[in-house]
Scaffold this active site. Structure first.
Site, short mmCIF file in Angstrom:
data_model
loop_
_atom_site.label_atom_id
_atom_site.label_comp_id
_atom_site.label_asym_id
_atom_site.label_seq_id
_atom_site.Cartn_x
_atom_site.Cartn_y
_atom_site.Cartn_z
N GLY A 1 0.96 -1.11 0.01
CA GLY A 1 0.09 0.02 -0.02
C GLY A 1 0.76 1.24 0.10
N GLY B 1 -0.42 5.04 -0.68
CA GLY B 1 -1.51 5.45 0.20
C GLY B 1 -0.78 6.65 0.97
N GLN B 2 -1.58 7.57 1.83
CA GLN B 2 -1.12 8.62 2.64
C GLN B 2 0.10 8.23 3.39
OE1 GLN B 2 -3.38 10.12 5.85
NE2 GLN B 2 -2.66 12.29 5.47
N ASP C 1 2.30 -1.80 -4.41
CA ASP C 1 0.99 -1.25 -4.35
C ASP C 1 0.21 -1.89 -5.65
OD1 ASP C 1 -0.25 1.27 -3.01
OD2 ASP C 1 -1.38 0.84 -5.34
N ARG D 1 -1.27 -0.38 -7.88
CA ARG D 1 -1.11 0.62 -8.92
C ARG D 1 0.16 0.82 -9.08
NH1 ARG D 1 -5.81 3.74 -6.76
NH2 ARG D 1 -7.71 2.83 -8.00
N TYR E 1 -15.01 -0.93 8.09
CA TYR E 1 -13.60 -0.52 8.28
C TYR E 1 -13.26 -0.87 9.89
CZ TYR E 1 -9.36 2.03 8.41
OH TYR E 1 -8.18 2.72 8.60
N LYS F 1 -10.65 -3.94 11.15
CA LYS F 1 -9.54 -3.42 12.04
C LYS F 1 -9.50 -4.40 13.44
CE LYS F 1 -7.33 -0.69 9.54
NZ LYS F 1 -5.89 -1.12 8.77
#
Length: 336
Positions: A27, A30-31, A53, A55, A157, A161
């Protein structure tokens, strides 16, 4: 980089000779992943940090691989080829976007986490799992939320978690796998925009303050949520993963936070730099309901005691730094 808290030099003296040598980050687009990869490469060397990732990503100074974490064979193949000793498993879909596509979130967040834990178990890799304040719910004590408390989230979500926390604990107890994690609060950064979380307003507000002098918040006044500036979050990840395991009484879900504020609080902080800043409201009922189910503030004493968690930015220090760095910032506005 921040003069208060340099990303690439912060932890070097503490990690020399540490346990992490080769690190895979999932990932990475991502941020958190965008900045964590750069931070880790500054500490451990470009070639020793593999970014991945689903992408294609540009501008990487070290190795990059396309990876869909839902594909267990692809996960195993990447671990076999790169041979990391540590995996930072960040790949996942965030809260607000997840409510639009809950089935896709489950496949990505939980299917991907299971695949990574299985591959790591077979190869002896340590795993970092990022949980969230979303793991709590409306039945959780809202103020000074304990490290160990009721967790009954009302979002897919949050459910993912809590499940990830429990699964990580299981893999540690059953197989001895070194799984560690934190419950991230809202994360604020000038390097990369967030991607569909409930706390995103606390990033967008700085960009709009610089660009237009005003912001319309989708979160209502009085909605307090825990937050942290990204440099503190990056430090926390490294500190935890380099910590002596003998000190860790907890494993997969340490509460961490640096500050708690509502939209009025962040607006007041911005006005100390931009006195004419204006805050308006157009509350989004979906994201507001999610925010209302989360804690107001967390008890982070376990993280402080067990691995030295020590955030350095408060709200005003973060605001000065953000407004000095987001697009439209002027050179005379320097962090202090």
């Amino acid at each position: 980089r921040s003069t208060l808290f340099p990303y690439t030099t912060l932890f070097r003296s503490s990690t020399e000779g540490g346990t992490m040598k080769k690190i895979l980050v999932t990932g990475c687009g991502g941020q958190v992943g965008t900045e964590l990869v750069a931070h880790l490469r500054g500490l451990y060397g470009d070639a020793n940090v593999m970014a991945s990732d689903f992408r294609a990503q540009e501008g990487h100074s070290g190795p990059f691989a396309l990876l869909d974490v839902r594909d267990g064979k692809a996960v195993a193949a990447l671990l076999d080829s790169f041979k990391p000793d540590t995996v930072m498993h960040l790949a996942g879909i965030l809260s607000a976007r997840g409510e639009e596509r809950p089935q896709q979130l489950w496949e990505t967040n939980m299917g991907g986490t299971y695949n990574m834990l299985e591959a790591a178990r077979e190869r002896g890799c340590a795993v970092f799992f990022p949980s969230s304040i979303a793991a709590f719910g409306p039945g959780t004590p809202a103020d000074h939320t304990p490290q160990d408390t009721i967790q009954r989230p009302t979002t897919i979500y949050g459910v993912s978690k809590v499940t990830g926390e429990l699964l990580g604990e299981y893999y540690h107890l059953k197989y001895g796998l070194d799984v560690r994690g934190v419950r991230f609060p809202g994360l604020i950064s000038y390097e990369a925009l967030p991607g569909g979380g409930t706390t995103d307003y606390a990033v967008h507000i700085y960009y709009e303050a610089r660009a237009r002098g005003r912001y319309t918040s989708y979160i209502g006044a009085g909605s307090f949520m825990d937050m942290m500036y990204m440099p503190d979050a990056l430090d926390a990840v490294v500190r935890l993963m380099e910590a002596d395991p003998a000190r860790l009484r907890h494993r997969c879900a340490f509460n961490i936070s640096a500050m708690s504020f509502d939209p009025e609080g962040i607006a007041a902080s911005i006005r100390k730099v931009l006195p004419d800043f204006r805050l308006d409201y157009d509350v989004d009922p979906v994201r507001q309901a999610i925010a209302d189910s989360w804690p107001n503030s967390l008890d982070c004493s376990a993280a402080r005691e067990e691995w030295g968690f020590a955030p350095r930015y408060d709200l005003d220090a973060m605001t000065r730094d953000m407004l000095a760095r987001v697009p439209g910032a002027v050179s005379s506005l320097t962090p202090n």
